[in-house]
Design a protein around this motif. Structure first.
Motif, PDB file in Angstrom:
ATOM      1  N   ILE A 211      -3.756   6.635   9.570  1.00  0.00           N
ATOM      2  CA  ILE A 211      -2.515   7.297   9.979  1.00  0.00           C
ATOM      3  C   ILE A 211      -1.539   6.208  10.414  1.00  0.00           C
ATOM      4  CG2 ILE A 211      -1.426   8.887  11.602  1.00  0.00           C
ATOM      5  CD1 ILE A 211      -4.097  10.337  11.836  1.00  0.00           C
ATOM      6  N   VAL A 212      -0.345   6.213   9.837  1.00  0.00           N
ATOM      7  CA  VAL A 212       0.662   5.196  10.122  1.00  0.00           C
ATOM      8  C   VAL A 212       1.562   5.675  11.252  1.00  0.00           C
ATOM      9  CG1 VAL A 212       2.533   3.798   9.172  1.00  0.00           C
ATOM     10  CG2 VAL A 212       0.632   4.509   7.691  1.00  0.00           C
ATOM     11  N   ARG A 213       1.616   4.907  12.332  1.00  0.00           N
ATOM     12  CA  ARG A 213       2.487   5.215  13.467  1.00  0.00           C
ATOM     13  C   ARG A 213       3.421   4.026  13.671  1.00  0.00           C
ATOM     14  NH1 ARG A 213       3.445   9.499  15.655  1.00  0.00           N
ATOM     15  NH2 ARG A 213       2.835   9.170  17.816  1.00  0.00           N
ATOM     16  N   GLU A 214       4.699   4.225  13.375  1.00  0.00           N
ATOM     17  CA  GLU A 214       5.671   3.158  13.558  1.00  0.00           C
ATOM     18  C   GLU A 214       5.949   2.965  15.056  1.00  0.00           C
ATOM     19  OE1 GLU A 214       6.581   1.230  11.295  1.00  0.00           O
ATOM     20  OE2 GLU A 214       5.985   2.326   9.484  1.00  0.00           O
ATOM     21  N   PRO A 215       6.393   1.756  15.454  1.00  0.00           N
ATOM     22  CA  PRO A 215       6.669   1.520  16.872  1.00  0.00           C
ATOM     23  C   PRO A 215       7.628   2.563  17.449  1.00  0.00           C
ATOM     24  CG  PRO A 215       6.756  -0.545  15.660  1.00  0.00           C
ATOM     25  CD  PRO A 215       6.621   0.547  14.638  1.00  0.00           C
ATOM     26  N   GLY A 216       7.232   3.168  18.579  1.00  0.00           N
ATOM     27  CA  GLY A 216       8.092   4.130  19.254  1.00  0.00           C
ATOM     28  C   GLY A 216       8.123   5.508  18.648  1.00  0.00           C
TER      29      GLY A 216
ATOM     30  N   PRO B 266       0.830  -1.207   0.000  1.00  0.00           N
ATOM     31  CA  PRO B 266       0.000   0.000   0.000  1.00  0.00           C
ATOM     32  C   PRO B 266       0.865   1.258   0.000  1.00  0.00           C
ATOM     33  CG  PRO B 266      -0.039  -1.062   2.164  1.00  0.00           C
ATOM     34  CD  PRO B 266       0.669  -1.996   1.240  1.00  0.00           C
ATOM     35  N   ARG B 267       0.421   2.272  -0.688  1.00  0.00           N
ATOM     36  CA  ARG B 267       1.180   3.505  -0.796  1.00  0.00           C
ATOM     37  C   ARG B 267       0.918   4.412   0.398  1.00  0.00           C
ATOM     38  NH1 ARG B 267       0.356   5.164  -7.196  1.00  0.00           N
ATOM     39  NH2 ARG B 267       1.421   3.351  -8.080  1.00  0.00           N
ATOM     40  N   VAL B 268       1.931   5.197   0.733  1.00  0.00           N
ATOM     41  CA  VAL B 268       1.776   6.194   1.795  1.00  0.00           C
ATOM     42  C   VAL B 268       1.999   7.578   1.203  1.00  0.00           C
ATOM     43  CG1 VAL B 268       2.429   4.678   3.698  1.00  0.00           C
ATOM     44  CG2 VAL B 268       4.198   5.949   2.482  1.00  0.00           C
TER      45      VAL B 268
ATOM     46  N   ALA C  45       7.741   9.300  18.059  1.00  0.00           N
ATOM     47  CA  ALA C  45       7.582  10.375  19.037  1.00  0.00           C
ATOM     48  C   ALA C  45       6.203  11.015  18.904  1.00  0.00           C
ATOM     49  CB  ALA C  45       8.668  11.423  18.840  1.00  0.00           C
ATOM     50  N   SER C  46       5.772  11.690  19.946  1.00  0.00           N
ATOM     51  CA  SER C  46       4.506  12.413  19.898  1.00  0.00           C
ATOM     52  C   SER C  46       4.576  13.485  18.817  1.00  0.00           C
ATOM     53  CB  SER C  46       4.212  13.041  21.260  1.00  0.00           C
ATOM     54  OG  SER C  46       5.240  13.959  21.613  1.00  0.00           O
ATOM     55  N   VAL C  47       3.428  13.806  18.250  1.00  0.00           N
ATOM     56  CA  VAL C  47       3.365  14.804  17.180  1.00  0.00           C
ATOM     57  C   VAL C  47       2.271  15.814  17.510  1.00  0.00           C
ATOM     58  CG1 VAL C  47       4.361  13.549  15.233  1.00  0.00           C
ATOM     59  CG2 VAL C  47       2.016  13.088  15.888  1.00  0.00           C
ATOM     60  N   GLU C  48       2.461  17.035  17.022  1.00  0.00           N
ATOM     61  CA  GLU C  48       1.567  18.133  17.319  1.00  0.00           C
ATOM     62  C   GLU C  48       0.823  18.574  16.057  1.00  0.00           C
ATOM     63  OE1 GLU C  48       1.035  19.203  20.344  1.00  0.00           O
ATOM     64  OE2 GLU C  48       2.522  17.778  21.146  1.00  0.00           O
ATOM     65  N   PRO C  49      -0.278  19.319  16.234  1.00  0.00           N
ATOM     66  CA  PRO C  49      -0.991  19.850  15.067  1.00  0.00           C
ATOM     67  C   PRO C  49      -0.048  20.622  14.150  1.00  0.00           C
ATOM     68  CG  PRO C  49      -2.303  20.177  17.040  1.00  0.00           C
ATOM     69  CD  PRO C  49      -0.965  19.650  17.500  1.00  0.00           C
ATOM     70  N   GLY C  50      -0.175  20.360  12.869  1.00  0.00           N
ATOM     71  CA  GLY C  50       0.697  20.994  11.889  1.00  0.00           C
ATOM     72  C   GLY C  50       1.888  20.146  11.508  1.00  0.00           C
ATOM     73  N   ASP C  51       2.231  19.146  12.343  1.00  0.00           N
ATOM     74  CA  ASP C  51       3.333  18.252  12.001  1.00  0.00           C
ATOM     75  C   ASP C  51       2.920  17.336  10.838  1.00  0.00           C
ATOM     76  OD1 ASP C  51       4.850  19.318  13.997  1.00  0.00           O
ATOM     77  OD2 ASP C  51       4.605  17.639  15.396  1.00  0.00           O
ATOM     78  N   THR C  52       3.911  16.805  10.142  1.00  0.00           N
ATOM     79  CA  THR C  52       3.656  15.896   9.028  1.00  0.00           C
ATOM     80  C   THR C  52       3.602  14.452   9.525  1.00  0.00           C
ATOM     81  OG1 THR C  52       4.696  17.352   7.412  1.00  0.00           O
ATOM     82  CG2 THR C  52       4.524  15.025   6.820  1.00  0.00           C
ATOM     83  N   VAL C  53       2.569  13.735   9.120  1.00  0.00           N
ATOM     84  CA  VAL C  53       2.463  12.309   9.372  1.00  0.00           C
ATOM     85  C   VAL C  53       2.249  11.626   8.021  1.00  0.00           C
ATOM     86  CG1 VAL C  53       1.569  12.497  11.722  1.00  0.00           C
ATOM     87  CG2 VAL C  53      -0.025  12.505   9.783  1.00  0.00           C
ATOM     88  N   PHE C  54       2.328  10.319   8.015  1.00  0.00           N
ATOM     89  CA  PHE C  54       2.114   9.575   6.776  1.00  0.00           C
ATOM     90  C   PHE C  54       0.823   8.772   6.888  1.00  0.00           C
ATOM     91  CE2 PHE C  54       6.584  10.559   6.646  1.00  0.00           C
ATOM     92  CZ  PHE C  54       6.757  10.938   5.317  1.00  0.00           C
ATOM     93  N   ILE C  55       0.105   8.722   5.770  1.00  0.00           N
ATOM     94  CA  ILE C  55      -1.200   8.068   5.772  1.00  0.00           C
ATOM     95  C   ILE C  55      -1.350   7.133   4.580  1.00  0.00           C
ATOM     96  CG2 ILE C  55      -2.266  10.026   6.965  1.00  0.00           C
ATOM     97  CD1 ILE C  55      -3.569  10.812   4.283  1.00  0.00           C
ATOM     98  N   HIS C  56      -2.221   6.142   4.747  1.00  0.00           N
ATOM     99  CA  HIS C  56      -2.732   5.340   3.647  1.00  0.00           C
ATOM    100  C   HIS C  56      -4.112   5.881   3.304  1.00  0.00           C
ATOM    101  CE1 HIS C  56       0.442   2.372   3.940  1.00  0.00           C
ATOM    102  NE2 HIS C  56       0.085   2.014   5.170  1.00  0.00           N
TER     103      HIS C  56
END
Length: 400
Positions: free
Chosen positions: A374-379, A323-325, A381-392
């Motif tokens: 929303i993809v969260r890899e093990p461990g 699957p693409r992210v 770090a916490s993320v805040e609004p406006g930060d970049t995350v990766f999604i499917h």
């Protein structure tokens, strides 16, 4: 078997158990959703000669200022049957071949035509934009127009047909049997008894598979019985892939593993470091791959997305079945991730993404409200609004 496999390792092991299916030739117009097995080379040149990209008049570039004498017409499919001489013009339509001797087009809007006399009333085209599509500018004989592993969609069908291919080399569709099991399940249309729920995983998984070329059969819901499960698995001997839903965990009524032992299937791995979906199970019986998904709907959905769909794309010959992210901007904060990879059901609006209200693995309303994971890899770090995350991105619904 007690070690939880990382998602990427578990997916790689799963794909290694199945080879791409045998090739076959399929009518190009019916090949949507399939993947090419070989390079596809063009049998023709397109355009076959210089053609006009606009309606207007074909002329000689050296005489771009005009005026000209109108001597005929070159229409799409009906080219002018004589060369264009000095001082002459031919009416031309979009897609029509330029007459021999012509190398520019003045558009209709920039010309006045009276009888057989054509005069320039607007600006002449610049040397770089003379509204001519050069011969072979799209593709030429022998050019590779599509690569192996390319998924065929509407544009690829049009390209293949234009390149002279009425049939395409693809893989045979996999035969897939989906088995629902659990005493708590009630078939659609029946009245559930106290404590029962309607069986929904089988139809959900079939709908997830629908965009891919598959032959899908649904079985169940079956009772919590080793014999019932073993018989259903045994009866699916012609299937390439068997998918069970429920019964893959460690409870007293989780009977997929003993049922697999009864039919002589070989367990390859069990349990993956993923949330939701830890009890994922993978076994083989000869060339057949058996995928045991959890029974909770969100867990079944997420593990099917991460493992079943890539497996099907793999046997169909996809170049990259995973699957693409894509990156997205987070709308609300997320705490530090746990020890397992987490796939949070979420809403994406084309720019920002936010988790849905509940992440419970049995929450169907929340799952149906999501169009992304929303993809969260093990461990992580916490993320805040406006930060970049990766999604499917999911096919669960439209962008909100």
């Amino acid at each position: 078997m007690n070690t939880l496999l990382p998602v990427a390792e578990a997916r790689a092991r799963l794909l290694s158990l199945a080879a791409p299916l045998p090739p076959e030739n399929l009518a190009t117009a019916e090949a949507s959703g399939y993947f090419l097995t070989h390079h596809l080379k063009s049998r023709v040149t397109r355009p076959e000669g210089d053609t006009s990209s606009m309606d207007g008049f074909a002329v000689r570039a050296a005489e771009i200022e005009g005026p000209w004498r109108l001597v005929g017409e070159s229409a799409a499919g009906r080219p002018l049957d004589r060369p264009l001489g000095s001082g002459e013009a031919a009416r031309i339509s979009t897609g029509a071949l330029l007459p021999q001797g012509a190398d520019a087009v003045v558009i209709k809007e920039d010309c006045d035509c009276s009888g057989d006399r054509v005069e320039l009333s607007g600006s002449p085209p610049s040397p770089r934009t003379r509204y001519v599509r050069q011969a072979g500018s799209d593709f030429a004989i022998g050019d590779t127009v599509l690569e192996p592993g390319t998924r065929i969609g509407p544009a690829q069908i049009a390209l293949a047909l234009s390149a002279g291919h009425t049939h395409l080399p693809v893989r045979r569709p996999p035969r897939i049997v989906l088995i629902d099991s659990g005493d708590e399940l009630c078939a659609a249309g029946c009245e559930p008894e106290r404590g029962q729920i309607y069986a929904s995983n089988g139809p959900m998984l079939a709908a997830m598979l629908a965009p891919l070329p598959c032959e899908v059969e649904r079985v169940g819901p079956l009772p919590d019985s080793i014999d019932a499960l073993a018989n259903a698995i045994g009866a699916a001997s012609s299937a390439d892939i068997i998918v069970t839903s429920g019964g893959a965990s460690v409870g007293e009524h989780d009977l997929v593993r003993p049922a697999l032992e009864n039919v002589g299937a070989k367990l390859d791995f069990w349990r993956v470091a993923v949330k939701p979906g830890k009890p994922l199970l993978v076994a083989t019986q000869g060339k057949q791959v058996i995928l045991g998904l959890p029974g909770n709907p969100a867990s079944a959905y997420v593990t099917a997305y991460l493992f079943l769909l890539p497996l099907v794309r793999h046997v169909l010959g996809a170049l990259d079945p995973s699957p693409r992210v894509i990156p997205a901007r987070l709308e609300s904060p997320l705490p530090k991730a746990g020890v397992r990879a987490e796939y949070l059901r979420a809403k994406w609006d084309g720019n920002t993404v936010a988790p849905v209200r509940t992440q419970d693995s049995g929450a169907l309303a929340a799952l149906a409200a999501a169009n992304a994971l929303i993809v969260r890899e093990p461990g992580d770090a916490s993320v805040e609004p406006g930060d970049t995350v990766f999604i499917h991105l999911l096919e669960n619904g439209a962008i909100a």
